[in-house]
Design an enzyme around this catalytic site. Structure first.
Site, short mmCIF file in Angstrom:
data_model
loop_
_atom_site.label_atom_id
_atom_site.label_comp_id
_atom_site.label_asym_id
_atom_site.label_seq_id
_atom_site.Cartn_x
_atom_site.Cartn_y
_atom_site.Cartn_z
N LYS A 1 59.37 10.73 -56.20
CA LYS A 1 60.35 11.30 -57.13
C LYS A 1 61.62 10.46 -57.07
CE LYS A 1 58.16 15.70 -56.75
NZ LYS A 1 57.83 16.71 -55.80
N TRP B 1 59.13 10.87 -62.05
CA TRP B 1 58.03 10.70 -61.11
C TRP B 1 57.41 9.31 -61.27
CZ3 TRP B 1 54.56 15.66 -60.51
CH2 TRP B 1 55.38 16.72 -60.08
N GLU C 1 36.01 21.04 -52.39
CA GLU C 1 36.05 22.41 -52.90
C GLU C 1 35.32 22.55 -54.24
OE1 GLU C 1 38.50 20.78 -51.51
OE2 GLU C 1 39.85 22.07 -50.38
N THR D 1 36.87 20.62 -45.20
CA THR D 1 37.79 19.67 -45.84
C THR D 1 38.40 18.80 -44.74
OG1 THR D 1 39.62 21.20 -45.57
CG2 THR D 1 38.43 21.31 -47.64
#
Ligand code: AMP
Length: 544
Positions: A443, A448, A334, A189
């Site tokens: 935020k 959000w 993944e 990754t």
């Protein structure tokens, strides 16, 4: 009572055997780093992949030994995909855009024994070789006369001599059979925080992923397609295309190192490419080139865009000007990587384009085999109403169960789900929409703001080349968004004009507080905006 069907292992070598038998003369075309165009077919690729397998045997490489690559998309890299995994070793694709220290760290962590590299990376190899303690052999992906005499690397051989020595051996070679759950390839990754982690794919996971990708509502390419994978083979196995293309017998066009708009356009036209796949940044370069030169696409009809959110303006331009259908897809290293794929359902077909467009701009529906749920901070599942958002969790047979060598510890919840790190909504039809990476969400006053939504509006402004929205600490609202903008060359625009562009396009409180013009926006090794770097750059910013 058990079923009475054959238990034949799903092995990567099955794919290349199939392509060699049923699509022997289908072409595999490559723009080489040497500069020319190389032409081969599946039969030749399959033979040479066996030569790779024999060459690894001759070196006495044990099963599951790691063979690394630092290479562009090309036929030799493709042969390694089959020769290495097919013979029971593990193909470790290294991303050349990583920092050299990180590459050496990864090679040591993976305990790579062989490193195969394109000649463009010779200086890089020279720099990292002294730090790579486990590598015993270096293979330059070229022929003998392309290697300079003063290369300075011990145990270096050119690929063509290396495999040519095995022609007789390879003629009688049969791929070994073994447990389909054995490891086939390894990809780290990008690791924005801490060290990169290894995702170790198996033969089984790779074949199931390729079969799922072949579905019509998924990537769905066929033997009638000519495919140019722009997405690199060093990042999540080019989204699995090197397995899918021979599985369906598609013609392949590998672009090599030349990913600029002009080079890609030339290949599209010369080779009659019908399908491609890549991240939004490469398509920006292609669109800019075609726009500037008033070009049109004669055969190219569909592209998969993923890796980052596809801006609506990009989907519109492809459709309205170039007659190319954009399929929006989402996934991650993944997940091999495919998780969701965008396509309409029968009930959408009678709707007008704005309604269909709204569906297609979401990241798509789960591909069969992938289970998804969204949860709140306490792990409680949230409704699939298209409004509630939460952390996106996934499970399935081509999704990671743990990282290589157990790094990061236990990564699944009690139901076997993996936390993607993305924040998303799921609607009643199953369409998923990413609102942000969990660490990039803004935020503001308890609500959000999706930085992706704010960026999508910005890049539709005619003066904006690139935009990134970040949240910065605010004394009253916790965080407020500011927009970082790279202007298109030779255009003037003010911050006020860009902010005015938001009127009517989003709720007032979501409009950024400020626009900062920047020379460039930092991109990571896989082409994603590095918002942590931008937040660092603006850490002393003061709101008025
Ligand atoms: P990587 O493992 O480097 O391929 O990165 C995976 C991450 O890329 C995902 O977790 C998402 O944050 C992001 N990503 C991939 N596809 C999309 C997409 N279509 N829209 C938004 N973000 C995406």
């Amino acid at each position: 009572m058990f079923g009475l069907m054959q238990e034949r292992a799903l092995l990567i070598s099955n794919i290349i055997d199939f392509a060699a038998l049923y699509h022997a003369d289908t072409e595999v075309v490559s723009r080489r780093v040497e500069g020319d165009i190389h032409r081969a077919n599946y039969a030749q690729i399959a033979t040479r992949a066996k030569q790779v397998a024999c060459a690894l045997d001759a070196w006495g490489l044990a099963p599951s030994a790691r063979v690394a690559t630092l290479a562009w998309n090309g036929y030799r890299h493709f042969e390694l995909y089959y020769g290495v995994s097919g013979s029971g070793r593990v193909l470790h694709t290294i991303n050349p855009r990583l920092h050299p220290d990180q590459m050496a760290w990864i090679a040591n962590h993976a305990e790579d024994e062989v490193l195969c590299f394109d000649m463009t990376f010779l200086p890089l190899i020279k720099a990292i070789a002294p730090k790579c303690s486990t590598i015993k052999h270096y293979v330059a992906l070229c022929d003998a006369n392309a290697i300079p005499a003063d290369h300075g690397i011990a145990n270096l051989i050119d690929y063509e001599s290396w495999i040519a020595a095995q022609s007789a051996e390879a003629a009688g070679y049969r791929w070994p059979t073994f447990d389909e759950n054995l490891a086939s390839s390894l990809c780290y990754t990008s690791g924005t925080t801490g060290n990169p982690k290894g995702v170790l794919y198996s033969h089984r996971s790779t074949l199931l992923h390729a079969m799922a990708s072949a579905a019509v509502d998924s990537i769905g390419i066929s033997g009638k397609d000519c495919v140019l994978p722009v997405v690199p083979m060093f990042h999540v196995n080019a989204w699995g295309l090197p397995y899918l293309m021979p599985m369906v017998g598609a013609k392949i066009v590998f672009p090599g190192a030349a990913l600029d708009g002009k080079s890609i356009y030339e290949l599209f036209e010369a080779e009659k490419v019908t399908f491609s796949a890549g991240v939004p940044t490469v398509w920006q370069m292609l669109l800019a080139h075609m726009d500037a030169n008033n070009l049109r696409l004669s055969t190219m009809r569909r592209t998969t865009i993923g890796g980052s959110a596809c801006p609506p303006a990009m989907m519109d331009k492809f459709r309205d000007v170039y007659n190319v259908k954009v399929d929006h897809a989402w996934g991650m290293t993944e997940m091999s990587p495919l998780g969701t794929y965008g396509n309409l359902k029968v009930k959408h077909l009678a709707q007008d384009w704005p309604a269909q467009r709204a569906v297609l701009l979401k990241q798509g529906r789960a591909v069969f085999g992938v289970d998804m749920k969204i949860v709140d901070d306490a792990g409680v599942e949230q409704p699939r109403d298209g409004k509630a958002y939460g952390d996106l969790m996934v499970r399935g047979p081509w999704i990671v169960s743990e990282y290589f060598k157990g790094d990061g510890g236990r990564i699944l919840d009690s139901e076997g789900y993996f936390a993607t790190g993305d924040v998303a909504t799921l609607d009643p039809d199953g369409y998923m929409q990413i609102t942000d990476r969990s660490k990039d969400v803004i935020k503001s006053g308890g609500e959000w703001i999706s930085s992706i939504d704010i960026e999508n509006i910005a890049v539709a402004h005619p003066a904006v080349a690139m935009a990134a929205c970040i949240g910065l600490p605010h004394p009253k609202w916790d965080e407020r968004p500011i927009l970082c903008v790279v202007k298109k060359p030779n255009v003037e625009v003010t911050a006020a004009a860009i902010l005015a562009f938001y009127d009517g396009k989003t709720a007032k409180w979501q409009i950024p507080d400020d626009v900062q013009f920047v020379e460039a926006i930092p991109l990571g090794a896989t082409g994603k905006i590095q918002k942590n770097k931008l937040r660092e750059q603006f850490k002393d910013y003061k709101f008025e």
